[in-house]
Design an enzyme around this catalytic site. Structure first.
Site, mmCIF file in Angstrom:
data_model
loop_
_atom_site.group_PDB
_atom_site.id
_atom_site.type_symbol
_atom_site.label_atom_id
_atom_site.label_comp_id
_atom_site.label_asym_id
_atom_site.label_seq_id
_atom_site.Cartn_x
_atom_site.Cartn_y
_atom_site.Cartn_z
ATOM 1 N N TYR A 107 0.847 -1.201 0.000
ATOM 2 C CA TYR A 107 0.000 0.000 0.000
ATOM 3 C C TYR A 107 0.884 1.254 0.000
ATOM 4 C CZ TYR A 107 -2.954 3.747 1.791
ATOM 5 O OH TYR A 107 -3.592 4.953 1.963
ATOM 6 N N SER A 123 -3.187 14.112 7.168
ATOM 7 C CA SER A 123 -4.247 13.777 6.201
ATOM 8 C C SER A 123 -5.593 13.618 6.918
ATOM 9 C CB SER A 123 -3.877 12.463 5.500
ATOM 10 O OG SER A 123 -5.021 11.879 4.913
ATOM 11 N N GLN A 161 -4.546 18.577 5.851
ATOM 12 C CA GLN A 161 -5.006 18.342 4.463
ATOM 13 C C GLN A 161 -6.439 17.843 4.478
ATOM 14 O OE1 GLN A 161 -4.888 14.661 3.013
ATOM 15 N NE2 GLN A 161 -6.438 15.553 1.661
ATOM 16 N N TYR A 185 -9.658 16.295 2.686
ATOM 17 C CA TYR A 185 -10.355 15.634 1.571
ATOM 18 C C TYR A 185 -11.717 16.300 1.505
ATOM 19 C CZ TYR A 185 -7.494 11.708 0.061
ATOM 20 O OH TYR A 185 -6.519 10.942 -0.511
ATOM 21 N N ARG A 216 -4.996 0.758 -8.313
ATOM 22 C CA ARG A 216 -3.780 0.184 -7.726
ATOM 23 C C ARG A 216 -3.896 -1.332 -7.611
ATOM 24 N NH1 ARG A 216 -4.238 4.854 -3.271
ATOM 25 N NH2 ARG A 216 -3.917 6.577 -4.710
ATOM 26 N N LYS A 243 -2.902 21.236 -3.383
ATOM 27 C CA LYS A 243 -1.939 20.149 -3.643
ATOM 28 C C LYS A 243 -2.440 19.293 -4.805
ATOM 29 C CE LYS A 243 0.105 16.182 -1.185
ATOM 30 N NZ LYS A 243 -0.614 14.993 -1.604
ATOM 31 N N HIS A 284 0.828 12.991 -6.476
ATOM 32 C CA HIS A 284 0.410 12.056 -5.435
ATOM 33 C C HIS A 284 1.401 10.872 -5.364
ATOM 34 C CE1 HIS A 284 -3.442 11.838 -3.067
ATOM 35 N NE2 HIS A 284 -2.962 10.652 -2.750
ATOM 36 N N ARG A 309 0.539 7.884 -7.785
ATOM 37 C CA ARG A 309 -0.524 6.960 -7.360
ATOM 38 C C ARG A 309 -1.854 7.211 -8.047
ATOM 39 N NH1 ARG A 309 0.905 4.499 -2.475
ATOM 40 N NH2 ARG A 309 -1.129 4.508 -1.464
HETATM 41 C C1 FMN Z 1 0.558 5.451 1.194
HETATM 42 C C2 FMN Z 1 0.253 6.852 0.756
HETATM 43 C C3 FMN Z 1 -0.920 7.462 1.168
HETATM 44 C C4 FMN Z 1 -1.190 8.782 0.795
HETATM 45 N N1 FMN Z 1 -2.308 9.406 1.284
HETATM 46 C C5 FMN Z 1 -2.502 10.713 1.010
HETATM 47 C C6 FMN Z 1 -3.572 11.429 1.624
HETATM 48 O O1 FMN Z 1 -4.324 10.904 2.436
HETATM 49 N N2 FMN Z 1 -3.723 12.731 1.291
HETATM 50 C C7 FMN Z 1 -2.877 13.388 0.419
HETATM 51 O O2 FMN Z 1 -3.041 14.581 0.163
HETATM 52 N N3 FMN Z 1 -1.869 12.730 -0.164
HETATM 53 C C8 FMN Z 1 -1.645 11.419 0.124
HETATM 54 N N4 FMN Z 1 -0.571 10.782 -0.423
HETATM 55 C C9 FMN Z 1 0.349 11.525 -1.319
HETATM 56 C C10 FMN Z 1 1.437 12.212 -0.521
HETATM 57 O O3 FMN Z 1 0.932 13.288 0.219
HETATM 58 C C11 FMN Z 1 2.538 12.749 -1.432
HETATM 59 O O4 FMN Z 1 1.949 13.534 -2.438
HETATM 60 C C12 FMN Z 1 3.370 11.649 -2.069
HETATM 61 O O5 FMN Z 1 3.639 10.621 -1.145
HETATM 62 C C13 FMN Z 1 4.660 12.240 -2.574
HETATM 63 O O6 FMN Z 1 5.425 11.277 -3.230
HETATM 64 P P1 FMN Z 1 6.603 10.437 -2.531
HETATM 65 O O7 FMN Z 1 5.951 9.382 -1.727
HETATM 66 O O8 FMN Z 1 7.352 9.930 -3.693
HETATM 67 O O9 FMN Z 1 7.389 11.402 -1.670
HETATM 68 C C14 FMN Z 1 -0.286 9.467 -0.056
HETATM 69 C C15 FMN Z 1 0.889 8.834 -0.474
HETATM 70 C C16 FMN Z 1 1.168 7.544 -0.072
HETATM 71 C C17 FMN Z 1 2.475 6.918 -0.512
#
Ligand code: FMN
Length: 382
Positions: free
Chosen positions: A30, A112, A133, A135, A170, A257, A281, A284
């Protein structure tokens, strides 16, 4: 806070390898995965690493400082902890560990909406310095209530998210039953049994919950009902009509963001937003999308004097932070790097990872002959 890291793990990759050994496969996948075929995930890091910087060894140098001002606040480094959902699934208590470490190192921590600690607790641990942050909730009443809670908790910055109009596709999470609603299959239970430290810590702290949403969730939801609740409660697609009332209501700094195009950057400026995080993100959401370093370069050049331009996605080291800043980012964030750290080293993981990144970045600045973090662009090889 003293800069101190465990010499057995001198890179984010070492932490990733250790995390993989320590936590159940469904939790690691995950955290680690991108979406679809992981093309965007891999591009983020590889294209960021194509950026090269030039040193000026003979130039007069009076020392390098990592201190960086953003929104009128001076932080001890130009990087912060990005919002990550469900953190307690990867390591119990991890949002608390990271919030505390961020506070002690004086860097921003973004909580988050869908993580496993509350706005109020994050604020308590950071003495009101944590960012939040949001949602986007479907109902205005819920939106207003959460925003009021963030204001009451004295969050200096509210981050809204534009890159989740739909959940990312995913395959690993689908295979592991982690797509909403999450389910505990026999396979997942077996994975847990193979990770005794994780299992014991989970028993100690209890099953992770969506602490921010508890007040709004009907009691005793089973997992299927929880998935339905989440789908009904949030509507990820943002637009000007949804952003305007938030701008009116929120007196602190407002950040958008997930910006990856000039169009969205321009809209953000028109809507009176204070800063944007150029982000995909962490690869993702849109596998066919660009790596973030590409739009960052054009957006920072065009709009960097009208709005604070920050970046995340793909950053895994001090040199990566320097590359992003040289390309125009005023500040950077990382998601996985910190989560690998905590998943690998538990309560030492936050301090370790921040110390490691600070040490690496300081070394880059000394090499380049940068005195401040605003000097990086002078060293970009174009
Ligand atoms: C497991 C996971 C969960 C995430 N959940 C959120 C979230 O709840 N809210 C959000 O704004 N971004 C979320 N993100 C994105 C991160 O805030 C961020 O944009 C991203 O991890 C940056 O890339 P990096 O992991 O390569 O540093 C998530 C990323 C990951 C890896």
């Amino acid at each position: 806070m003293a800069i101190k890291f465990d010499s057995r793990y001198p890179s984010i990759d070492d932490l990733r390898t250790k995390a993989q050994k320590k936590i159940p496969k469904f939790a690691f996948e995950y955290l680690d995965g991108g979406c679809n075929e992981d093309v965007n995930l891999l591009r983020n890091t590889s294209e960021l690493r194509d950026v090269q910087l030039k040193p000026n060894y003979l130039r007069a140098h009076v020392g390098a400082s990592l201190k960086t001002k953003l929104f009128g606040i001076e932080y001890d480094a130009p990087f912060g902890i990005a919002p990550v959902g469900l953190q307690g699934l990867m390591w119990p208590n991890s949002p608390e560990i990271l919030a505390k470490a961020a506070f002690e190192h004086n860097i921003p921590f973004i909580l988050s909406t869908v993580t496993t600690t509350s706005i109020e607790r994050a604020s308590e641990l950071t003495e009101g310095k944590a960012w939040f942050q949001l949602y986007h909730p479907t109902e205005n009443r819920l939106r207003d209530d959460i925003i009021h809670r963030a204001a009451a908790a004295e969050c200096p910055v509210l981050v809204i998210l534009c890159d989740v109009p739909t959940f990312g596709f995913r395959p690993r999470d689908i295979r592991n039953g982690l797509a909403m609603p999450p389910k505990m299959s026999i396979q997942n239970i077996l994975q847990v049994l193979g990770k005794p430290h994780w299992a014991l810590e989970t028993l100690r702290y209890g099953q992770p919950n969506f602490e921010n949403l508890k007040p709004y969730m009907p009691k005793g939801l089973d997992l299927k009902q929880l998935g339905k609740f989440m789908d009904q409660t949030f509507s990820g697609r943002l637009n000007a009509e949804k952003i305007k009332p938030i701008r009116d209501m929120w007196k602190g700094k407002l950040v958008l963001k997930g910006v990856a195009s000039e169009y969205d950057a321009e809209e953000a400026i028109k809507l009176g937003i204070d800063g944007i995080i150029v982000s995909n993100h962490g690869g993702r959401q849109l596998d066919a999308g660009e790596s973030t370093i590409k739009p960052l370069t054009t957006i920072a050049e065009k709009y960097g004097n009208q709005i604070e331009v920050m970046m995340d996605s793909g950053i895994r080291s001090g040199p990566d932070v320097a590359r992003a800043m040289a390309s125009g980012a005023k500040f950077t964030f990382m998601g996985r790097s910190f989560m690998y750290g905590v998943s690998a080293l538990g309560k030492e993981g936050g301090n370790h990872t921040i110390s490691l990144l600070k040490t690496e970045l300081q070394q880059v600045m000394e090499q380049l002959c940068c005195e401040t973090t605003r000097d990086f662009p002078d060293h970009l090889i174009k």
